[in-house]
Scaffold this motif. Structure first.
Motif, PDB file in Angstrom:
ATOM      1  N   GLU A  55      33.365   8.750  37.305  1.00 11.80           N
ATOM      2  CA  GLU A  55      34.201   8.834  38.512  1.00 11.80           C
ATOM      3  C   GLU A  55      34.653   7.438  38.963  1.00 11.80           C
TER       4      GLU A  55
ATOM      5  N   HIS B 187      43.056  18.853  38.659  1.00 10.56           N
ATOM      6  CA  HIS B 187      43.571  17.493  38.872  1.00 10.56           C
ATOM      7  C   HIS B 187      44.574  17.133  37.776  1.00 10.56           C
TER       8      HIS B 187
ATOM      9  N   GLU C 238      38.489  19.448  37.846  1.00  8.79           N
ATOM     10  CA  GLU C 238      39.101  18.369  37.056  1.00  8.79           C
ATOM     11  C   GLU C 238      40.312  18.888  36.292  1.00  8.79           C
TER      12      GLU C 238
ATOM     13  N   GLU D  91      34.504  12.433  45.586  1.00  2.30           N
ATOM     14  CA  GLU D  91      33.748  12.745  44.372  1.00  2.30           C
ATOM     15  C   GLU D  91      32.640  11.720  44.118  1.00  2.30           C
TER      16      GLU D  91
ATOM     17  N   TYR E 139      32.214  17.471  32.567  1.00  2.00           N
ATOM     18  CA  TYR E 139      31.483  18.263  33.560  1.00  2.00           C
ATOM     19  C   TYR E 139      31.004  19.576  32.955  1.00  2.00           C
TER      20      TYR E 139
ATOM     21  N   GLN F 262      38.867  10.757  45.085  1.00  2.00           N
ATOM     22  CA  GLN F 262      37.866   9.935  44.391  1.00  2.00           C
ATOM     23  C   GLN F 262      36.766   9.472  45.339  1.00  2.00           C
TER      24      GLN F 262
HETATM   25 FE   LIG Z   1      36.455  13.639  39.385  1.00  2.00          FE
END
Ligand SMILES: [Fe+2]
Ligand SMILES: [Fe+2]
Length: 156
Positions: A94, A53, A50, A130, A24, A127
């Motif tokens: 993704e 995450h 991210e 996203e 990203y 998810q």
């Molecule tokens: Fe993602």
């Protein structure tokens, strides 16, 4: 107690999430280099998400007292042939990540590890969001709108 198999899958996922952060970042740079600063900011934020995450998994593995390694991250590029190609790449990553979480959820259920299964739910929801966001961006770009003017329509 988390199984080795599951903690290894989760530790691989840390690398995936941090690599997604790099990817990203690459997309953000691609937009920034064209002075599409609103788009760049959106992807800078996505990059930070991210990383979060990945950290969430790090904290979980520490909490459940798993041993794990922190592997090197994958390579990322800021070079794309068009804005839509950049966002399509993101959507396809993704989808891959969604598949990885489905596999881990399946593993957790098979092992009757309800704690890890529960932990994974957050990611499954995330998810869905996203993938939907990336699809919306693709639709926005494909509408043919001027990307400078479309900055006000980006998801927050
Ligand atoms: Fe993602
Ligand atoms: Fe993620």
């Amino acid at each position: 107690m988390i199984s080795n198999r599951l903690s290894q899958a989760l530790s691989k996922q840390i690398t995936s999430e941090f690599t997604a952060s790099q990817q990203y970042l690459g997309i953000a740079v691609y937009f920034a280099q064209q002075s599409l600063d609103g788009w760049a900011d959106f992807f800078y934020r996505q990059s930070e998400e991210e990383r979060e995450h990945g950290l969430k998994i790090v904290r979980f593995l520490v909490d459940v007292e798993a041993d794990f390694e922190l592997e090197p991250l994958g390579k990322a590029t800021p070079q794309f042939t068009s804005p839509v190609e950049a966002v399509r790449a993101a959507l396809s990553w993704e989808r891959q990540v969604t598949g990885q979480f489905h596999e881990m959820a399946e593993m957790a259920l098979a092992e009757k590890d309800y704690t890890t299964f529960q932990f994974l739910q957050w990611y499954l929801d995330e998810q869905v969001e996203e993938e939907a966001t990336m699809q919306k961006l693709i639709d926005l770009i494909e509408s043919g709108v001027n990307l400078f003017l479309a900055e006000g329509n980006l998801p927050s």
